[in-house]
Scaffold this motif. Sequence first.
Motif, PDB file in Angstrom:
ATOM      1  N   THR A  63      -4.004  69.421  16.930  1.00  0.00           N
ATOM      2  CA  THR A  63      -4.671  70.522  17.446  1.00  0.00           C
ATOM      3  C   THR A  63      -6.160  70.159  17.526  1.00  0.00           C
ATOM      4  N   GLU A  64      -6.984  69.773  16.632  1.00  0.00           N
ATOM      5  CA  GLU A  64      -8.339  69.448  16.627  1.00  0.00           C
ATOM      6  C   GLU A  64      -8.657  68.575  17.853  1.00  0.00           C
ATOM      7  N   ALA A  65      -7.906  67.494  17.836  1.00  0.00           N
ATOM      8  CA  ALA A  65      -8.227  66.526  19.007  1.00  0.00           C
ATOM      9  C   ALA A  65      -8.003  67.237  20.357  1.00  0.00           C
ATOM     10  N   ALA A  71     -13.250  70.938  24.685  1.00  0.00           N
ATOM     11  CA  ALA A  71     -14.697  71.297  24.709  1.00  0.00           C
ATOM     12  C   ALA A  71     -15.524  70.776  25.424  1.00  0.00           C
ATOM     13  N   GLU A  72     -15.016  69.627  25.836  1.00  0.00           N
ATOM     14  CA  GLU A  72     -15.865  68.668  26.953  1.00  0.00           C
ATOM     15  C   GLU A  72     -15.544  68.902  28.346  1.00  0.00           C
ATOM     16  N   LEU A  73     -14.611  69.854  28.572  1.00  0.00           N
ATOM     17  CA  LEU A  73     -14.271  70.050  29.981  1.00  0.00           C
ATOM     18  C   LEU A  73     -14.532  71.434  30.420  1.00  0.00           C
ATOM     19  N   LEU A  74     -14.566  72.299  29.199  1.00  0.00           N
ATOM     20  CA  LEU A  74     -14.780  73.673  29.618  1.00  0.00           C
ATOM     21  C   LEU A  74     -16.196  74.054  29.919  1.00  0.00           C
ATOM     22  N   ARG A  97     -17.956  75.111  16.065  1.00  0.00           N
ATOM     23  CA  ARG A  97     -18.189  73.990  16.653  1.00  0.00           C
ATOM     24  C   ARG A  97     -18.424  74.394  18.301  1.00  0.00           C
ATOM     25  N   LEU A  98     -17.476  75.432  18.547  1.00  0.00           N
ATOM     26  CA  LEU A  98     -17.551  75.700  20.003  1.00  0.00           C
ATOM     27  C   LEU A  98     -18.867  76.529  20.571  1.00  0.00           C
ATOM     28  N   LYS A  99     -19.351  77.286  19.390  1.00  0.00           N
ATOM     29  CA  LYS A  99     -20.427  78.210  19.721  1.00  0.00           C
ATOM     30  C   LYS A  99     -21.602  77.537  20.783  1.00  0.00           C
ATOM     31  N   PRO A 100     -22.385  76.407  20.154  1.00  0.00           N
ATOM     32  CA  PRO A 100     -23.112  76.017  20.905  1.00  0.00           C
ATOM     33  C   PRO A 100     -23.169  75.612  22.499  1.00  0.00           C
ATOM     34  N   LYS A 101     -21.722  75.672  22.838  1.00  0.00           N
ATOM     35  CA  LYS A 101     -21.299  75.145  24.249  1.00  0.00           C
ATOM     36  C   LYS A 101     -20.859  76.117  25.108  1.00  0.00           C
TER      37      LYS A 101
END
Length: 289
Positions: A63-65, A71-74, A97-101
């Motif tokens: 799941t993490e991977a 996260a790099e694609l969205l 971890r996703l929030k800054p993106k």
Amino acid sequence: MQLGLIGLGRMGGNMRERLRAAGHEVVGYDHHKETTDVASLQEMVAKLSAPRVVWTMVPAGVTEATIDQLAELLEPGDIIIDGGNSRFSDDGPRAERLKPKGIHYLDVGVSGGIWGNTNGYALMVGGDAEHVAHCQPIFDALKPAGQFGFAHAGPVGAGHYSKMVHNGIEYGLMHAYAEGYELMKASELVENVPAVIKSWREGSVVKSWLLDLLDRALDEDPDLANLRGYADDTGEGRWTVDEGVRLAVPLNVIAASLFARFQSRQDDSPAMKAVAALRNQFGGHAVKR
């Protein structure tokens, strides 16, 4: 709505079919070529219009991977939903971890097993109300018809926490039915155990879907002769008991059912060997092979 769905196994594949039957567009990705709609995560994301919603239904170990790849694609405003059996304590760090993106995160506990396509799924969702509302058409299509089957349980982590407790309860319910079955099998009075189980399916306070499934299993194999008395656990029972210890909440039934699963994996229990040795030492109750 459009939905990207990663993981098209026994649960994910049926979810894709139920969503499509409700009129939603699902772009599914799986590493098995015979089930996937696209060849890569990149292709899946490219087929979705912003703001994108991508749901992961993959084993906990990957799941993490998978989320890191997404996260790099969205893009900012997109939403990732994790519907796998993740530990609730992983959800908060993922969201941070996703929030800054600018990518939002929901965690969803999903119950329904292989029957979900037909019966619908029970959904327990964690996350911000705004993001839950955006995804509500998806949840409405997956849940059973009627007022039940869906809950916005609370903030990020609440969905997987609720599913953890759900599975702990499931452990206890299954073991209670199993003990009752064994007791009747051992009795010199009950001659037709499968018939008794079947009689409980209607009009009884112990009726449930799990009881229906036990009846189905006994129809297929009345003495369960083709099964091995071994039960694995996938972690949720352990996590539930851990939380009971942390919060000082007595979970006697759930803990006992978890330990019973551990016992099922022992062909010759070391603990019971020690009990036999002690009985032999103080009372001469010898038990030899």
